[in-house]
Scaffold this motif. Structure first.
Motif, PDB file in Angstrom:
ATOM      1  N   GLY A 179      -8.281  -1.790   9.895  1.00  0.00           N
ATOM      2  CA  GLY A 179      -7.596  -1.636  11.167  1.00  0.00           C
ATOM      3  C   GLY A 179      -6.308  -0.850  11.048  1.00  0.00           C
ATOM      4  O   GLY A 179      -5.831  -0.271  12.025  1.00  0.00           O
ATOM      5  N   SER A 180      -5.746  -0.806   9.828  1.00  0.00           N
ATOM      6  CA  SER A 180      -4.527  -0.036   9.576  1.00  0.00           C
ATOM      7  C   SER A 180      -4.834   1.380   9.086  1.00  0.00           C
ATOM      8  O   SER A 180      -3.931   2.101   8.670  1.00  0.00           O
ATOM      9  N   GLY A 181      -6.108   1.747   9.090  1.00  0.00           N
ATOM     10  CA  GLY A 181      -6.475   3.103   8.697  1.00  0.00           C
ATOM     11  C   GLY A 181      -6.805   3.285   7.239  1.00  0.00           C
ATOM     12  O   GLY A 181      -6.894   4.416   6.751  1.00  0.00           O
ATOM     13  N   VAL A 182      -7.009   2.169   6.511  1.00  0.00           N
ATOM     14  CA  VAL A 182      -7.327   2.240   5.087  1.00  0.00           C
ATOM     15  C   VAL A 182      -8.829   2.034   4.890  1.00  0.00           C
ATOM     16  O   VAL A 182      -9.428   1.162   5.533  1.00  0.00           O
ATOM     17  N   ARG A 183      -9.432   2.827   4.016  1.00  0.00           N
ATOM     18  CA  ARG A 183     -10.844   2.612   3.661  1.00  0.00           C
ATOM     19  C   ARG A 183     -10.911   1.394   2.739  1.00  0.00           C
ATOM     20  O   ARG A 183     -10.765   1.502   1.535  1.00  0.00           O
ATOM     21  N   ALA A 184     -11.127   0.238   3.302  1.00  0.00           N
ATOM     22  CA  ALA A 184     -11.114  -1.002   2.517  1.00  0.00           C
ATOM     23  C   ALA A 184     -12.502  -1.599   2.463  1.00  0.00           C
ATOM     24  O   ALA A 184     -13.251  -1.572   3.446  1.00  0.00           O
ATOM     25  N   GLU A 185     -12.832  -2.172   1.318  1.00  0.00           N
ATOM     26  CA  GLU A 185     -14.131  -2.804   1.133  1.00  0.00           C
ATOM     27  C   GLU A 185     -13.951  -4.127   0.400  1.00  0.00           C
ATOM     28  O   GLU A 185     -13.053  -4.271  -0.425  1.00  0.00           O
TER      29      GLU A 185
END
Length: 355
Positions: A55-61
């Protein structure tokens, strides 16, 4: 050749987090080439926090729970005397690297840090050493610290992460109740998965109203699960101890299902307990970093808001009949544990005994 290798690095810089690649290029954490990876420490918690980062624009997994292969890989790179989570997190990192990336992508592995000799104190050090020793290009370790209650990415991020962790902790409590009390645990688990699905999406949208609506919809859906007996009369076993071991699937093996088959609800100590504990240390001047008068006021305000949000989510999910309306406060836990373990011995010992 080894001396020429330059490992990637992650560091705080101003209001952001900067990633330095193995080639010396500096990237913002939100750069689309950066992949922020969370090792499993409870599937729901990792999914929820990864959603906040997205949601903050980070590609997170969020990595899936560790398997035997992760354990094998981790043990092959350690001496076997370390605690179990070290091998599992190291193995998870190596397996994720082996899964591959596109050319130019940078893998950032999340590992918090704190004082002490064990996971939070030394794992980030070990993992950085592992990256260098294995010469893993464009792999960095991101560590937040308990000196600011893991708020190194800013107050707004901490607030949204708190919402994510509370929702995940309490939904995990709901899932345990289903396993121990549902007439048909398999069908109940399927209902739970459907009820959980909308929560990470709401967290990713940074939509407070949407999150509350998702929680209310989940509670309503979960009310339909037939129970053998109400939660108030259930036999409960508390799972306490080291955060990773009590929350991840492989260390617990089939302990929770076995307890459930015998009619017990396994209630795992929530992840947020440790964050409450970090704040408690700051409030009482027991952390290495001194707290100013303004800082104490900030802690009090933050604690008031956090407690209010947790109570709100409990009230919502309690409508399902699968979640308690209240739990012990950190001051009660510390008072109980302090009778047996010194509060000056920082770490999980005192809160484990207190719980």
């Amino acid at each position: 050749r080894r001396s020429a290798f330059s490992p990637a690095a992650a560091e705080a810089a101003g209001k952001g987090t900067v990633i330095t690649t193995s080639r010396g290029e500096r990237l913002d954490l939100r750069d689309p080439r950066v992949i922020l990876t969370f090792p499993s420490m409870g599937d729901l918690s990792c999914e929820a926090v990864a959603a906040v980062f997205r949601g903050s624009g980070v590609r997170a997994e969020a990595l899936p729970p560790a398997e035997e292969e992760d354990l094998r890989l981790g043990l092959s790179r350690s001496n076997g005397k370390e605690c179990l989570p070290l091998a599992l997190t190291a193995g998870s990192l190596l397996r994720r690297v082996a899964a591959g990336r596109k050319d130019g992508e940078v893998l950032v592995f999340f590992m918090p840090r704190s004082a002490g000799p064990c996971r939070l104190g030394q794992y980030n050090v070990f993992l950085r050493g592992l990256v260098a020793k294995e010469e893993l290009p464009d792999v960095a370790v991101l560590s937040l610290t308990d000196e600011d209650s893991f708020a190194g990415l800013g107050p707004d991020f901490r607030k949204r992460s708190w919402k994510a962790l509370v929702a995940a902790d309490l939904m995990d409590e709901v899932r345990s109740a289903i396993l121990g009390l549902a007439v048909d645990p398999e069908a109940g688990t399927a209902t739970f998965e459907a009820a959980w699905a909308g929560i990470p999406s709401a967290l990713e949208r940074e939509d407070d109203r949407g999150l509350e609506e998702a929680l209310r919809a989940s509670a309503e859906r979960l009310r339909s699960v037939p129970l053998r007996e109400p939660l108030e009369g259930a036999k409960v076993v508390a799972l306490v101890g080291e955060i990773f071991v009590r929350r991840d699937r492989l260390p617990k093996r089939d302990l929770v299902p076995r307890l459930a088959r015998r009619g017990f609800v396994a209630r795992t100590t929530p992840l947020t307990e440790f964050l409450w504990y970090c704040d408690w240390l700051l409030r009482h001047g027991l952390d290495e970093k001194p707290v100013t008068a303004a800082g104490r006021i900030g802690l009090a305000v933050r604690g008031f808001w956090q407690r209010g949000f947790e109570r709100k989510v409990r009230r919502i999910l309690a409508r399902s009949g699968l979640c308690r309306t209240g739990g012990p406060e950190i001051d009660e836990v510390m008072e109980a544990g302090g009778a047996f373990v010194s509060e000056h011995l920082e770490g999980e010992a005192v809160i484990t005994v207190g719980s």
